[in-house]
Enzyme design. Structure first.
Site, PDB file in Angstrom:
ATOM      1  N   SER A  52      65.397  28.820  72.110  1.00  0.00           N
ATOM      2  CA  SER A  52      66.293  27.958  72.889  1.00  0.00           C
ATOM      3  C   SER A  52      66.655  26.669  72.150  1.00  0.00           C
ATOM      4  O   SER A  52      67.527  25.928  72.582  1.00  0.00           O
ATOM      5  CB  SER A  52      65.654  27.609  74.235  1.00  0.00           C
ATOM      6  OG  SER A  52      64.605  26.687  74.059  1.00  0.00           O
ATOM      7  N   LYS A  89      62.518  20.755  74.634  1.00  0.00           N
ATOM      8  CA  LYS A  89      63.941  20.673  74.987  1.00  0.00           C
ATOM      9  C   LYS A  89      64.496  19.301  74.590  1.00  0.00           C
ATOM     10  O   LYS A  89      63.742  18.364  74.323  1.00  0.00           O
ATOM     11  CB  LYS A  89      64.124  20.848  76.512  1.00  0.00           C
ATOM     12  CG  LYS A  89      63.754  22.235  77.060  1.00  0.00           C
ATOM     13  CD  LYS A  89      64.761  23.307  76.705  1.00  0.00           C
ATOM     14  CE  LYS A  89      64.351  24.687  77.185  1.00  0.00           C
ATOM     15  NZ  LYS A  89      63.229  25.281  76.411  1.00  0.00           N
TER      16      LYS A  89
END
Lengths: 142, 418
Positions: A52, A89
């Site tokens: 991701s 993230k």
């Protein structure tokens, strides 16, 4: 016992005549810790798994340097606690709204969704990622 | 002024930093070979788990309350402890590490600052940098700092930090006498006979009376409660009086070889501890036994003691004595379940020379121990060890549910999902 075996470290060969002028410049070898770790008390190493964050230069299997003493600012890459697990993230802050934004490569675009943090119970920042270390080749010692 | 800072449910907190799923859940951490409970989360305390509870007796309770059980992960706890203590020393140059999770901090000399505010800052820093919550008590003596710390734990409204107020009566009345540092259960029983129930009652007693009916340590504690410094920095009322090293075997041990290796290992660990505290021991006891649950014919409890002359902390000297004691007691054919050593009668080191000991010999032992401790400290426990402790480790700790050594081994660092 200790003092009997302790020897000074000298770089050049000992020969008659002039000593090596380089001996005056003997120094410690470079240590990657000096470059990668600013605050060792608050620094932890973690391993990333998944895709991701490929777009941010964090690939599956990379080693991440995480400094818990750094306060995240808009755009920091962070390790956050979400649903009882750790995730890495992009930390985005607009006003009071915090979003944990995935940043996949073009191929995986749309596969990951951002996580909105509305309260501490949803998620919280565990530490700020200061370096990602990516292996290019596996070297074996012979 | 002193602060006493300690980590809340330290082992449980360490586990939670790296495994957030454990937050809010009852968690117990077990001793070396998964025998007894040695640490509990707040939730496990609320269920009623006590330190020392043998876990096998609580299987139903574990199942019923969905308690998480972890083997001890000392590599992790040690590393986290080091980090916490380092943060303390950023706030004050004088830190007396009192145990793995608590330290006294000298506040005098940190002039012109509000100590309570400073300690709140320290608490925030520890929480932010390590994830470990701590409690801090501040007082004019070490005993009062302990009291304030105790108060913090009882009253969540303090948010982790409290100082002994100018008028401490209220606070002292809320602390039971048995919870006063250095008083303990035995003395508190006797004190209750005199109507002393709280720290405040204790403070009102006549110091001379206390000295005569208890001892000088108890008197010093009373003076400290009154705000007079009797325990200086790096000096505490409960100095070590005994040292026990024992363990139960993963599987029963029958041979003398294995049993003697276990005893020698315990001596090694105990004498290391003695040297780290700069103590020498005069009395050694060795014991080993079969399971107390085996039938009568197969039961054997062995124990013997000896005076060490001179008092010593030298590993090989104590191993020699321990094995000399144990060998005649050993009986073949029994399944031994447990072995240990017990040292007492301590005085401050170094080892005194005996009349017949050559000076050269003695110096050699000291240097050898220093080298041994240095190597094992830098390169990992057990790097250099005595052959009598064996190369086959029968004492392999069971450790069936240990968490990864997140901070000390590359292969076990935490995983984060990208």
């Amino acid at each position: 016992m200790a003092e009997e075996f302790r020897l000074p470290l000298v770089g050049g060969r000992v020969e008659a005549g002039f000593p090596s002028p380089a001996d005056d410049f003997i120094d410690r070898s470079l240590d990657l810790n000096d470059e990668l770790v600013v605050n060792s008390i608050a620094t932890f190493f973690v391993r990333a798994s998944g895709h991701s964050m490929d777009g941010a230069g964090i690939h599956d299997g990379d080693l991440l340097v995480v400094d818990r003493s750094v306060i995240p600012s808009n755009g920091s890459v962070v390790v956050a606690v979400v649903d009882g697990g750790h995730t890495v993230k992009r930390f985005l802050k607009r006003g009071t709204i915090v979003t944990l934004q995935p940043e996949p490569s073009v191929i995986n675009e749309g596969h990951y969704s951002p996580i909105r943090i509305e309260s501490e119970t949803d998620a919280r920042v565990w530490g700020v990622v200061t370096y990602a270390i990516h292996r290019l080749e596996r070297v074996c010692m012979h | 002024m002193y602060a006493l800072a300690d980590c809340n449910n330290f082992y449980a907190s360490c586990e939670r930093v790296f495994d957030p799923k454990l937050e809010g859940r009852p968690l117990v951490v077990l001793s070396n070979n998964d025998g007894c409970v040695i640490a509990r989360s707040q939730e496990a305390k609320a269920i009623g788990f006590k330190v020392g509870d043998p876990i096998f007796k609580f299987r139903d309770c574990v199942r019923k309350h969905d308690v998480i059980v972890r083997s001890s992960n000392f590599a992790l706890y040690g590393d986290m402890s080091r980090r916490v203590m380092k943060i303390f020393s950023l706030f004050s140059p004088d830190v007396e590490v009192y145990s793995v999770d608590e330290a006294f901090i000298q506040l005098d000399g940190l002039r012109g600052r509000n100590f309570e505010k400073l300690m709140r800052e320290m608490r925030e820093t520890v929480l932010q940098w390590t994830g470990i919550p701590i409690s801090i008590g501040i007082g004019s003596t070490k005993t009062l700092a302990k009291i304030a710390n105790h108060y913090v734990k009882q009253k969540p409204v303090t948010c982790g930090v409290a100082a002994i107020p100018c008028n401490p009566e209220e606070m002292l009345k809320s602390v039971e006498v048995g919870d006063v540092w250095g008083i303990g259960r035995q003395w508190s029983k006797r004190l209750r006979i005199y109507g002393v129930k709280t720290a405040h009652d204790l403070l009102l007693l006549d110091p001379v009376f206390i000295k005569e009916s208890f001892n000088i340590m108890a008197m010093k504690t009373v003076m400290e409660l009154r705000g007079e410094k009797y325990f200086s920095f790096a000096q505490s009322p409960n100095r070590r009086k005994t040292l026990l090293r024992s363990s139960s075997f993963g599987s029963p041990v029958e041979s003398w070889q294995e049993l003697s290796e276990a005893i020698a290992s315990h001596v090694t660990s105990a004498s290391e501890k003695l040297r780290s505290e700069n103590l020498v021991a005069k009395s050694l006891r060795v014991f080993f036994n079969t399971s107390a649950f085996s039938n009568r014919d197969s039961m054997h409890f062995a124990s013997a003691s000896v005076q060490l002359l001179p008092a010593t902390n030298v590993t090989h000297a104590i191993i020699k004595e321990a094995l000399r004691l144990a060998e005649p007691l050993y009986k073949a054919g029994y399944k031994y379940k447990r072995a240990g050593v017990y040292l007492q009668e301590f005085s401050n080191g170094p080892v005194k020379r005996s009349l017949f000991d050559s000076v050269k010999n003695q110096g050699r032992d000291d240097r050898m121990m220093a080298l041994l401790d240095g190597l094992n400290k830098n390169m990992g426990k057990g790097t250099l060890h005595f052959a009598s402790t064996g190369f086959t480790k029968v004492m392999e700790m069971e450790q069936l549910c240990r968490s990864p050594r997140y901070t000390t081994l590359w292969d076990e660092i935490p995983n984060v999902i990208a």
